[in-house]
Design an enzyme around this catalytic site. Sequence first.
Site, mmCIF file in Angstrom:
data_model
loop_
_atom_site.group_PDB
_atom_site.id
_atom_site.type_symbol
_atom_site.label_atom_id
_atom_site.label_comp_id
_atom_site.label_asym_id
_atom_site.label_seq_id
_atom_site.Cartn_x
_atom_site.Cartn_y
_atom_site.Cartn_z
ATOM 1 N N LYS A 169 -4.524 25.345 18.275
ATOM 2 C CA LYS A 169 -3.578 24.619 18.019
ATOM 3 C C LYS A 169 -3.815 23.611 19.540
ATOM 4 C CE LYS A 169 -0.177 21.481 17.047
ATOM 5 N NZ LYS A 169 1.683 21.211 17.035
ATOM 6 N N LYS B 189 3.623 17.964 25.677
ATOM 7 C CA LYS B 189 4.324 19.195 25.586
ATOM 8 C C LYS B 189 3.258 20.242 25.349
ATOM 9 C CE LYS B 189 6.178 21.924 22.234
ATOM 10 N NZ LYS B 189 6.464 22.548 20.739
ATOM 11 N N THR C 98 5.023 24.862 18.271
ATOM 12 C CA THR C 98 4.019 25.647 18.403
ATOM 13 C C THR C 98 4.706 25.675 19.846
ATOM 14 O OG1 THR C 98 3.169 23.649 17.759
ATOM 15 C CG2 THR C 98 2.204 24.038 19.678
ATOM 16 N N LEU D 119 10.872 25.571 15.552
ATOM 17 C CA LEU D 119 11.809 25.132 16.706
ATOM 18 C C LEU D 119 10.339 24.115 17.347
ATOM 19 C CD1 LEU D 119 13.022 28.632 16.694
ATOM 20 C CD2 LEU D 119 14.622 26.964 15.419
ATOM 21 N N PRO D 120 11.852 23.860 18.641
ATOM 22 C CA PRO D 120 11.151 22.663 19.262
ATOM 23 C C PRO D 120 10.260 23.662 20.534
ATOM 24 C CG PRO D 120 13.559 22.101 18.894
ATOM 25 C CD PRO D 120 13.385 23.447 18.581
#
Lengths: 296, 296, 296, 296
Positions: free
Chosen positions: C170, C245, C95, C64-65
């Site tokens: 990450k 982001k 993420t 998902l975003p």
Amino acid sequence: MRIGFIGLGNMGAPMAHNLLKAGHELTVFDVNERAVIALGEAGAQPAASPQDAVQTCDLVITMLPAAAHVRTVYLGEQGVLTGIRPGVLLIDSSTIDPQTAREVAAAAAEQGLSMADAPVSGGTGGAQAGTLTFMVGASAELFDRIQPVLACMGKNIVHCGELGTGQIAKICNNLLLGISMIGVAEAMALGDALGIDTKILAGIINTSTGRCWSSDTYNPWPGIIETAPSARGYTGGFGADLMLKDLGLATEAAKQARQPVLLGALAQQLYQSMSQRGDGGKDFSGIVNLYRKPEV
Amino acid sequence: MRIGFIGLGNMGAPMAHNLLKAGHELTVFDVNERAVIALGEAGAQPAASPQDAVQTCDLVITMLPAAAHVRTVYLGEQGVLTGIRPGVLLIDSSTIDPQTAREVAAAAAEQGLSMADAPVSGGTGGAQAGTLTFMVGASAELFDRIQPVLACMGKNIVHCGELGTGQIAKICNNLLLGISMIGVAEAMALGDALGIDTKILAGIINTSTGRCWSSDTYNPWPGIIETAPSARGYTGGFGADLMLKDLGLATEAAKQARQPVLLGALAQQLYQSMSQRGDGGKDFSGIVNLYRKPEV
Amino acid sequence: MRIGFIGLGNMGAPMAHNLLKAGHELTVFDVNERAVIALGEAGAQPAASPQDAVQTCDLVITMLPAAAHVRTVYLGEQGVLTGIRPGVLLIDSSTIDPQTAREVAAAAAEQGLSMADAPVSGGTGGAQAGTLTFMVGASAELFDRIQPVLACMGKNIVHCGELGTGQIAKICNNLLLGISMIGVAEAMALGDALGIDTKILAGIINTSTGRCWSSDTYNPWPGIIETAPSARGYTGGFGADLMLKDLGLATEAAKQARQPVLLGALAQQLYQSMSQRGDGGKDFSGIVNLYRKPEV
Amino acid sequence: MRIGFIGLGNMGAPMAHNLLKAGHELTVFDVNERAVIALGEAGAQPAASPQDAVQTCDLVITMLPAAAHVRTVYLGEQGVLTGIRPGVLLIDSSTIDPQTAREVAAAAAEQGLSMADAPVSGGTGGAQAGTLTFMVGASAELFDRIQPVLACMGKNIVHCGELGTGQIAKICNNLLLGISMIGVAEAMALGDALGIDTKILAGIINTSTGRCWSSDTYNPWPGIIETAPSARGYTGGFGADLMLKDLGLATEAAKQARQPVLLGALAQQLYQSMSQRGDGGKDFSGIVNLYRKPEV
């Protein structure tokens, strides 16, 4: 007026006291029961929840630590919006992001209620003395109605524009303040390292183009201004962690708007260094110690 | 007094004119012959070299672009120190690094000559009006003797301490100025992006803790202050390339002293971006355009 | 295995396809109906809600975003946790911030369910080719059970530690990536301005201590690496807004931990400048254009 | 060949030894007499001045601390250019600004002499082992002639382009190196603060897009790489003050070229903080300690 007042911390409690002194009737709530009891002894009516605090009032004032608390107090299960009568005016004096301010106000508007954001500057000293500055985001009509109430707690009540602009004014000012203070710290520390007397340097800056509040009123170098936190080991004043909170709001709002704030973001990280070292509770002007050679 | 004046550029020429008006006798030199001729027409005696300019004078004033010129003019083959009589007083009003100031003064001291560094602020407007600020590094005795002469060219003559402190005061002030201006630019641009009226925002900042010269006197946002360069397309004023020169002196001095200047170094790079885009000749407050969304 | 797959965007859709190819049974959901239909045509079972998608499955994968979507999909009214059977394994490959990852997993744990965070790198190309890298935060036992499934979508399945560490790995990697890329941009632009051939410069860097992925594989200077986005006008690749982001997640996590990230915060602001200019959709290596003199 | 070698410090002395081992005849000079004597014992001919050192040689190599020394050694009263025969080749292996390199070469060219700039990387270890990298700025013809001599001292002799490009290559690489190292420090410290095992994090970075020399070969976090200075208290290696020198050259060259280097300038200030604290002699990877919470 009958006022529901929610949030009785270091800022809220003295603000509520000033409203009582001005003759208003207060019903008060805080999650900290002792704070409620203390206000009760001063003449306020204790309440058991936000809902309870606002049931019979004409106006609501909230003074809370952060956006999450504002959401809970207004929109939660026993929140302000659950028990309120039509026509009551809402004022949130918390410092939060403009977007949350607008979302809570939108929820209030669905019930036909008018809301203002009115964050303050002036610190706990200003709250006690009733000399706070209120930066108010509200319609002109709402501003006119709440201005006299705010004037019981502050001496400078500024209308910044529509809802949300109070928060915007505050975070923009504090973004600049956070940067200026570090700028003064760098200039003073550099002058000291190069061998100029720091009092003379401050005197020159304060009558020249480097002049700013962080230098002429709150100089971070010890011994320049007797009333500044730098003269008393960086105690009292405006804590670095509070500056961090405001810079966090500024950089977050900038991120949403895709608006770069390069010095602001770097300033935030420097206060974060200060906080990491365990000095987050000290006045933010203590940032100057990042620039001084450690004593052996 | 008989004064040898060397360096007749945008700053030096009007300063020399003011000395003539005050009744002093001037012998003048510049590598630009036209500038010498112009001063000659105003009553000064032209000279063919720095050596020639100072042979019969009581006092020397130099106003030069950078440290290399100061070295050449004082220490070069036909330089000031080659032809000078004992007891002549030396004043360098160039803005240069404190170390060069001290080295040239040390060479003068070997000949028994006293020297002061006395950089200015106030720009070409202040030079013409005779309202410059002089930041003077000199012994107390020397300061007392040169103060009346400097007062013919400026209205604020500040004694900063021993030799070199005039330069230190100037670069520390301008380091702070360069940072503050970008701080104001970021705060104004963020406020605009978030939707507050920029005039209201400036008004709040100017009466609050963000208050500074860069906001209340020289605000970079167009339309706030009618007399500022921002009101006339960033023309006139203090060019970004001049700010770059001063920030270069500040970061270089900081490097020598192992004194970190984080915001100062970043500010320098941002004015460098401005200069790279071809705007180095515009007023330094034009830095605000780095923060504005380009128009399509 | 029977897999419930939720989130069929640019990344999720090809990942789901690869699971189908590997022989798994899929029930899929997305708010975009077309995406659900497309997967249906490839053999997946369409579902009407997250709840619906997971009712009969052995394992759930979400892609998902952002954190808000993850909260809604797992904790919302028709969310994953409302309809799920005991013993089903949960994998979130979005993420997001480590804290949200831990909060959602804690809610799952209250129902006795095991959850892993498994964000990916490798972009849409890696998703299609099945060559993604998965950074997995999970107990050793859970990792062993989900590893074979992830291996259908990626070639590098790394166990980073307990829950949340996948996200941490990450954002730390991408923090460094965002900084390195700007470092390469500054070094290449400086070399070009000073007059060295940029191909030779890149060759030296790539065999020396400046060597890094941003230089030897993805060099931002046009004409150095034929397969990099810099060779095709900064199209394709990893958009600046996606880098923004990730840097936003990194600086936010750093703020929570009072951990300064000075270069990281400055890098974030520079990508924000790029985005403000309208280039947020271009590959993040296009940041080099901030450093190049504009053509007239 | 008969070689005049000037500058016998930590780098120059072992380089000269390697030339002797390779069978060249050396005449050597240094302001430190002991260094001259030590080389004399190894078979070199001592000289009393740069002029003296080069009178009968075919080729000159200089290895000096900074630009000022290079000017003095070549252009001074008893300098190289005063006593040299026509046709002698000149190699300066000092790390200095490209502009000084070009000025000295121009003075040599006036006497018909060809000069190359050939700064090195590889540190004192590489100098001793004869494994240095030489970054050479020279005409193609000159490069061909000096390459065999440099190969006695290094294993990687790179032709960077015309005169000056050796210096450019070195300062651009080290600009990037200085940035990358801080990027790795920030990523590792953030990961540690958030709770991931730092060995695992380094492993992920080193196989992902954050991969760089500062992480995979020289990781600043203790315990990751056994051969790195971080494993031995940041002793040995490349001192922070040497990194500061190179970043100073890079930002100065950038200033001359009006080329912004934002991260580079900030990195320089951070190493300056490290130096101010008294750690300028420690390996530059010790910068990571600026990011770690001080132990109580």
